[in-house]
Design a protein around this motif. Structure first.
Motif, PDB file in Angstrom:
ATOM      1  N   ALA A  44      10.184   0.446  15.812  1.00 41.31           N
ATOM      2  CA  ALA A  44      10.580   1.292  16.946  1.00 41.31           C
ATOM      3  C   ALA A  44      11.237   0.419  18.010  1.00 41.31           C
ATOM      4  O   ALA A  44      10.749  -0.650  18.362  1.00 41.31           O
ATOM      5  CB  ALA A  44       9.365   2.008  17.513  1.00 41.31           C
ATOM      6  N   ARG A  98       9.563  10.087   7.687  1.00 34.19           N
ATOM      7  CA  ARG A  98       9.391   8.915   8.552  1.00 34.19           C
ATOM      8  C   ARG A  98      10.512   8.833   9.579  1.00 34.19           C
ATOM      9  O   ARG A  98      10.272   8.664  10.784  1.00 34.19           O
ATOM     10  CB  ARG A  98       9.367   7.653   7.699  1.00 34.19           C
ATOM     11  N   ALA A 102      10.266   9.597  13.695  1.00 34.17           N
ATOM     12  CA  ALA A 102      10.680   8.564  14.649  1.00 34.17           C
ATOM     13  C   ALA A 102      11.728   9.111  15.619  1.00 34.17           C
ATOM     14  O   ALA A 102      11.687   8.820  16.825  1.00 34.17           O
ATOM     15  CB  ALA A 102      11.234   7.353  13.901  1.00 34.17           C
TER      16      ALA A 102
END
Length: 453
Positions: A44, A98, A102
């Motif tokens: 991230a 995923r 995010a």
């Protein structure tokens, strides 16, 4: 210009293009290991805020929200009002959830949009995951797309020529569908998610004058940038609402941007000129698959001439030279190299162009490696790889690392070269997808390095 012809083989490759066919493995030790490493994914990150003035950003905001790509204007501002729900249908690709989760976290955190995923039969936004063939049957030139007032590809087909799917007639956002491929590389799936979901939520237009944005058809940026998140945060500012005219939004926007981006109030405006339709048409024909190679070259020359005649000194001038270099790489590699160098000369020192420079580095480093100058290639490749990683472009990052490995081999640093080459493969699996594509890219780049005498 020694070695330019040898460099042409790699200069033919876009940093994110998929090799068209397998090639024979090189005889020197550069082939992929028997088992490729696991797919790598980016941690991230929070991108850097835009480094431009709020006056420029306000102009961009208005043109992004009140114009469409074809040049028509929109009479009123639209966005989702209230919390936004999103559901997924179809057959998502591995890793899809995923990347989607995010992105949703970023939209909530950075753009302040109250968006959440639901599992019911209806939602404000439906993401349907289908094959590339199905997308092309619905919209032949699209890799992915977003449509208002439908929830499935079949519903879009039934209504594709009706007023309900016409963006220029949109007056409120209540139900939209995003169509994403499920049989391409993980990076392409993710890139489609970022671009199409951002347009479902916010601006409908793309502007070539933006150097630091995904709202630009030049495909330089793969994921939403700091500028893009600011635009989306401003879109959902409480001072604005659906139904406002351009004048009403323009009146409130300076205060909104001063609150959200105080640093932009102290930055001088640059005010890049508008991009004329003639340049857009020439540039897009140069890249389009439907035209003949001769017509594409003529179009690339036309785009470069227009940029020159307009006196541009920005990233669009560089993009014109870069595109022309790509058109010339086989017939006139020495001239192509000159265009790549000219493109880089326009980009140096320009804010928001690090990704442009990283993509050009593929071409320039390829030439250095082909001519045996490993040290010069390494000097270029390190900063470019850092930029590709910071902007989460795995295809570009893996290409730069593969080039770095070849440059290290030239410098006699074989142990480092093997480590860097292995590192490149995990990123390549995310960026390019199937193992054979990864191996083909590795082989093509390995073939660039001159054989020992």
């Amino acid at each position: 210009m020694r070695g330019a012809a040898a460099a042409a083989a790699l200069l033919a490759l876009a940093a994110c293009a998929v090799p068209s066919a397998r090639v024979e493995a090189p005889t020197r030790a550069a082939a992929a290991p028997a088992a490729l490493p696991p797919v790598k994914v980016f941690p991230a990150r929070r991108p850097q805020p835009p480094q431009r003035s709020n006056a420029d950003i306000a102009r961009d905001f208005l043109d992004l929200h009140f114009r469409l790509e074809g040049g028509s204007t929109l009479p009123q501002f639209t966005r989702f009002e209230g919390p936004v729900t999103l559901r997924v249908t179809g057959s998502p690709a591995p890793g899809f959830s995923r990347d989607l989760n995010a992105l949703l976290a970023r939209l909530r955190d950075e753009a302040g949009i109250p968006i959440r995923r639901v599992s019911g039969d209806s939602a404000g936004i439906t993401i349907q995951s289908v094959s590339r063939a199905e997308i092309r049957r619905a919209l032949p030139k699209a890799a992915c797309f977003v449509v208002p007032n439908v929830s499935s590809l079949s519903e879009y087909r039934r209504n594709r020529r009706s007023a309900r799917t016409n963006w220029s007639l949109l007056r409120s956002r209540e139900r939209l569908a995003v169509f994403i491929p499920n049989d391409t590389s993980p990076q392409e799936v993710r890139d489609c998610l970022h671009e199409e979901l951002a347009q479902a939520l916010g601006p409908l237009n793309d502007l070539y004058r933006l150097p630091d944005s995904i709202f630009n058809d030049d495909n330089i940026h793969a994921v939403l940038t700091g500028f893009d998140m600011l635009i989306l945060r401003a879109t959902y500012a409480p001072e604005l609402r659906t139904g406002m005219s351009r004048a009403e939004v323009a009146e409130r926007l300076p205060a909104v941007l001063a609150r959200l981006n105080p640093g932009g109030t102290r930055t001088a405006a640059v005010w890049l000129p508008e991009t004329p339709r003639a340049w857009i048409a020439a540039y897009e024909q140069a890249l389009g698959p439907s035209a003949s190679p001769r017509d594409r070259l003529r179009a690339a020359n036309r785009a470069a001439e227009i940029a020159r005649d307009l006196g541009w000194q920005d990233h669009r001038r560089a993009l014109s030279h870069y595109t022309l270099g790509r058109m010339l790489h086989v017939r006139e590699p020495e001239l192509a190299l000159q265009h790549f160098r000219t493109a880089m000369s326009y980009l140096r020192g320009l804010p928001g162009t690090r990704m442009h420079q990283a993509k050009l580095t593929v071409q320039l480093a390829a030439y250095e490696i082909a001519t045996g100058n490993g040290a010069a290639a390494l000097a270029r490749l390190g900063p470019a790889a850092d930029t590709a990683a910071a902007h989460e472009n795995a295809a570009l990052l893996s290409t730069l690392l593969m080039l770095q490995a070849e440059a290290l081999e030239l410098e006699g640093r074989s142990v480092e070269a093997r480590r860097v080459r292995l590192d490149s493969l995990g990123w390549a699996r995310y960026g390019f997808g199937p193992d054979w594509v990864v191996e083909a890219r590795l082989e093509e780049i390995a073939a660039l390095r001159p054989s020992a005498p």
